[in-house]
Scaffold this motif. Sequence first.
Motif, PDB file in Angstrom:
ATOM      1  N   ALA A  59       0.833  -1.205   0.000  1.00  0.00           N
ATOM      2  CA  ALA A  59       0.000   0.000   0.000  1.00  0.00           C
ATOM      3  C   ALA A  59       0.866   1.252   0.000  1.00  0.00           C
ATOM      4  N   PHE A  60       1.988   1.233   0.715  1.00  0.00           N
ATOM      5  CA  PHE A  60       2.821   2.431   0.794  1.00  0.00           C
ATOM      6  C   PHE A  60       3.513   2.705  -0.540  1.00  0.00           C
ATOM      7  N   VAL A  61       3.998   1.676  -1.199  1.00  0.00           N
ATOM      8  CA  VAL A  61       4.640   1.875  -2.505  1.00  0.00           C
ATOM      9  C   VAL A  61       3.631   2.447  -3.500  1.00  0.00           C
ATOM     10  N   ALA A  62       2.444   1.851  -3.542  1.00  0.00           N
ATOM     11  CA  ALA A  62       1.410   2.348  -4.455  1.00  0.00           C
ATOM     12  C   ALA A  62       0.979   3.768  -4.087  1.00  0.00           C
ATOM     13  N   ALA A  63       0.859   4.050  -2.789  1.00  0.00           N
ATOM     14  CA  ALA A  63       0.456   5.391  -2.354  1.00  0.00           C
ATOM     15  C   ALA A  63       1.536   6.422  -2.683  1.00  0.00           C
ATOM     16  N   THR A  64       2.800   6.024  -2.609  1.00  0.00           N
ATOM     17  CA  THR A  64       3.887   6.950  -2.949  1.00  0.00           C
ATOM     18  C   THR A  64       3.847   7.326  -4.425  1.00  0.00           C
ATOM     19  N   VAL A  65       3.648   6.332  -5.280  1.00  0.00           N
ATOM     20  CA  VAL A  65       3.571   6.602  -6.718  1.00  0.00           C
ATOM     21  C   VAL A  65       2.365   7.486  -7.029  1.00  0.00           C
ATOM     22  N   LEU A  66       1.208   7.131  -6.472  1.00  0.00           N
ATOM     23  CA  LEU A  66       0.000   7.919  -6.713  1.00  0.00           C
ATOM     24  C   LEU A  66       0.135   9.314  -6.113  1.00  0.00           C
ATOM     25  N   GLY A  67       0.733   9.405  -4.925  1.00  0.00           N
ATOM     26  CA  GLY A  67       0.921  10.714  -4.294  1.00  0.00           C
ATOM     27  C   GLY A  67       1.840  11.617  -5.091  1.00  0.00           C
ATOM     28  N   LEU A  68       2.893  11.036  -5.696  1.00  0.00           N
ATOM     29  CA  LEU A  68       3.789  11.839  -6.538  1.00  0.00           C
ATOM     30  C   LEU A  68       3.054  12.386  -7.752  1.00  0.00           C
ATOM     31  N   VAL A 140      -8.203  -8.491   1.594  1.00  0.00           N
ATOM     32  CA  VAL A 140      -6.836  -7.981   1.704  1.00  0.00           C
ATOM     33  C   VAL A 140      -6.580  -6.924   0.636  1.00  0.00           C
ATOM     34  N   TRP A 141      -7.015  -7.210  -0.601  1.00  0.00           N
ATOM     35  CA  TRP A 141      -6.815  -6.250  -1.690  1.00  0.00           C
ATOM     36  C   TRP A 141      -7.706  -5.024  -1.524  1.00  0.00           C
ATOM     37  N   ARG A 142      -8.879  -5.196  -0.951  1.00  0.00           N
ATOM     38  CA  ARG A 142      -9.719  -4.028  -0.654  1.00  0.00           C
ATOM     39  C   ARG A 142      -9.028  -3.127   0.363  1.00  0.00           C
ATOM     40  N   ALA A 143      -8.420  -3.743   1.378  1.00  0.00           N
ATOM     41  CA  ALA A 143      -7.717  -2.966   2.403  1.00  0.00           C
ATOM     42  C   ALA A 143      -6.514  -2.249   1.804  1.00  0.00           C
ATOM     43  N   ILE A 144      -5.761  -2.942   0.941  1.00  0.00           N
ATOM     44  CA  ILE A 144      -4.596  -2.326   0.308  1.00  0.00           C
ATOM     45  C   ILE A 144      -5.022  -1.157  -0.561  1.00  0.00           C
ATOM     46  N   PHE A 145      -6.091  -1.336  -1.309  1.00  0.00           N
ATOM     47  CA  PHE A 145      -6.587  -0.259  -2.172  1.00  0.00           C
ATOM     48  C   PHE A 145      -7.026   0.941  -1.341  1.00  0.00           C
ATOM     49  N   ALA A 146      -7.720   0.698  -0.220  1.00  0.00           N
ATOM     50  CA  ALA A 146      -8.192   1.791   0.629  1.00  0.00           C
ATOM     51  C   ALA A 146      -7.020   2.548   1.252  1.00  0.00           C
ATOM     52  N   LEU A 147      -6.029   1.843   1.774  1.00  0.00           N
ATOM     53  CA  LEU A 147      -4.867   2.510   2.368  1.00  0.00           C
ATOM     54  C   LEU A 147      -4.083   3.277   1.310  1.00  0.00           C
ATOM     55  N   THR A 148      -4.005   2.715   0.109  1.00  0.00           N
ATOM     56  CA  THR A 148      -3.292   3.398  -0.977  1.00  0.00           C
ATOM     57  C   THR A 148      -3.921   4.745  -1.294  1.00  0.00           C
ATOM     58  N   VAL A 149      -5.221   4.739  -1.508  1.00  0.00           N
ATOM     59  CA  VAL A 149      -5.914   5.969  -1.884  1.00  0.00           C
ATOM     60  C   VAL A 149      -5.874   6.978  -0.747  1.00  0.00           C
ATOM     61  N   CYS A 150      -6.106   6.500   0.491  1.00  0.00           N
ATOM     62  CA  CYS A 150      -6.152   7.411   1.635  1.00  0.00           C
ATOM     63  C   CYS A 150      -4.790   8.060   1.869  1.00  0.00           C
ATOM     64  N   TYR A 151      -3.746   7.275   1.908  1.00  0.00           N
ATOM     65  CA  TYR A 151      -2.429   7.818   2.220  1.00  0.00           C
ATOM     66  C   TYR A 151      -1.837   8.602   1.060  1.00  0.00           C
ATOM     67  N   SER A 152      -2.296   8.360  -0.158  1.00  0.00           N
ATOM     68  CA  SER A 152      -1.761   9.110  -1.296  1.00  0.00           C
ATOM     69  C   SER A 152      -2.034  10.602  -1.148  1.00  0.00           C
TER      70      SER A 152
END
Length: 272
Positions: A59-68, A140-152
């Motif tokens: 989730a953090f790697v995906a959120a970092t890319v999306l956040g950038l 698990v993938w729903r949780a990863i997707f939610a953390l990705t979008v939120c933290y981005s």
Amino acid sequence: MTYRPRPPSLFARLPYWLLAIFLLFVLGLWAITSNQTYASIFQTLSGGVITTLWVTILAFVAATVLGLLVALARTSQVRVLREIATFYVEILRGIPILVFLFYIAFVAAPAMVAGFNWVMAPLIEVGWIAPATVRGFDFVWRAIFALTVCYSAFIAEIFRAGIEAVGRGQVEAARSLGLSRWHCFRHIVFPQALRTILPPLGNDFVSMVKDSALVSALGVQDITQLGKLSASSSFLFFETYNVVAFLYLTMTISLSLLLRWLERVMDRRVGR
């Protein structure tokens, strides 16, 4: 004869807070290795460590890319991109993570499955692919997707602050020398912004390790969920949550110390 003061000993230079944490860690480790009850609980919860780390890292790697990408849109000269990115950041930062987790899991996930089936309807009718089901969308993938979008949204603000901290004159000078916007960002802006970005970005990673405990609300078998199941079946709430806290503290404090070390290394390199 010139008097030279003796350098302080290693013990005197050691921060007291770090010494206290180390003693607490030794106490927890001793309890787990010497007490059969704690050892059994630790063995039960250790399987959740992999799930916690897997969810957090992905989730953090995906959120970092999306956040950038969102940060680049927020600093863009195109007004439409800036407005959309600002709307995205302000909305997501105003929603509690747990609420957004439930929204993604029980509202967005069924909608995504329905949208997939609608797009793939011709292929489903001829039998080339099977229709997707909500049950097939793992929590698990729903949780990863939610953390990705939120933290981005939070990471986008970190990137934006780092990018805008670089003097505009350097960018204008690089552009006057013929560098494209991409090369200017890659060679001028980002290397300088990275030093500003790294500490808060690391803090967000540590925060995500702790916030990953929220995925237990969806039944994901992380440390917190396994702890709840173990405590409810054995009624050893005190011992179980001691081990839960020990595991989270071990991960978060280790990461915090690693980040401090990386900051010192970067400071020494910049000082050279």
